[in-house]
Design an enzyme around this catalytic site. Sequence first.
Site: not given
Ligand code: UD1
Length: 412
Positions: A242
């Site tokens: 990821h």
């Molecule tokens: C975040 C953390 C990372 C951690 C990871 C674990 C930061 C900078 N990054 O990255 O350190 O290792 O989480 O998962 O804080 N999304 C969903 N459902 C959710 C949450 C997110 O669909 O419940 C989607 C969002 O729409 C987005 C993507 O996942 O497009 C990324 O989510 P985001 O929280 O921005 O960062 P991660 O890549 O998950």
Amino acid sequence: MLVAGARPNFMKIASVIDAIRVLNSSQQQPVFNPVLVHTGQHYDEQMSKSFFRDLDMPVPDVDLEVGSGSHAHQTAEIMKRFEPILLKESPEILLLVGDVNSTVACSLVAAKVSYPASCSTRLRPLIAHVEAGLRSCDRTMPEEINRLLTDAISDYLFVTEVSAIRNLKKEGIPRERIYLVGNTMVDTLLRHRGKAKDSTILSKLKLNLSAGNLASSSPIEDGQENMRRAKNCRAYAVVTLHRPSNVDHKEAFGEILEALSIIARDVPLIFPVHPRTANRIREFKLDGSLHFLGEESDWEVGDAGIHAVPPLGYLDFLSLMSNASLVLTDSGGIQEETTVLGIPCVTLRENTERPITITRGTNVLAGTNKESIVSSSLLQLHRVGKSRRPRLWDGKAGSRIIKILAGVLAGR
Ligand code: UD1
């Protein structure tokens, strides 16, 4: 006040909450009156809610419901929504875990807040950071920026490994603020390992493993190499990806998928796909190299190929990982979990902030080019070396932290 925001935070905070429960119930008067804040950085069933259930965590007292967004948007939104809560509750201690945007956002608010004189003995909360001091020395990683900033403004820095003490001292953090306490994520793993054996994920995926031969059916102890290669086991490997640097660029992601396709000729790969990664697979039209398992009732992992499933809950993922021949990942926490489980791990990154998983554990750094991912994985599939569990990764980190913080409250 305890803060959790994103998936890897939940396992880390669960052990601290347990330790508070145990301490409070052993005293006539509760020592702590905890308030749990969920920032809502992760919010859906698969990334958040199922973890609260699996880990038996209390419903958060406050949910900031920030949701997704750019780093600036997400961090700023958490700060705006967190400040009034902090002022209202005016806790004596704010405990933060890990390195996600929620961690840095709440620590920044706490470092600058000023409580009204009437409501507290302090002007601001003491900031306690769990999993402090880890450094990849790669400032292109958002998490590295979050770690540096959070540690610079924390009052109590709880570290998981000795390298973190060295890193913090180099950055000028006084030694007396740093405590080597062990690893709260490992506390949670050790506590839930038994429950994970009841997970039905292996049968759902129709992985016909013979129960007598499973790694998880034998005790996992220091120095013990796992036994999953027993003859009747249908071996499989697990993949998680990821990191923006791996999945946000089509070429880089494509090269990793090519490597996985080569490895998947020898051993089937099971790939629980993170939402960020799922979005990129669609956007870059990379779905051709994956076999998406559809409805749960139709899941069946063949003898080869990359089998994609939605993100799994904690207990299912722990069961899957515990019985795998190999784990390929770019996650930080999984490098630690495989070390404790004794499962060979290949990290698809150029660096790690968790060097102890290499020096004592089962981890190797493969980088991100195709040849090196394939050769490292083949070597790791036949790994015979022993792993040793790092010092203090014994299931008691949460209670050590709570004991230290209870001493802080007693001495105020
Ligand atoms: C975040 C953390 C990372 C951690 C990871 C674990 C930061 C900078 N990054 O990255 O350190 O290792 O989480 O998962 O804080 N999304 C969903 N459902 C959710 C949450 C997110 O669909 O419940 C989607 C969002 O729409 C987005 C993507 O996942 O497009 C990324 O989510 P985001 O929280 O921005 O960062 P991660 O890549 O998950």
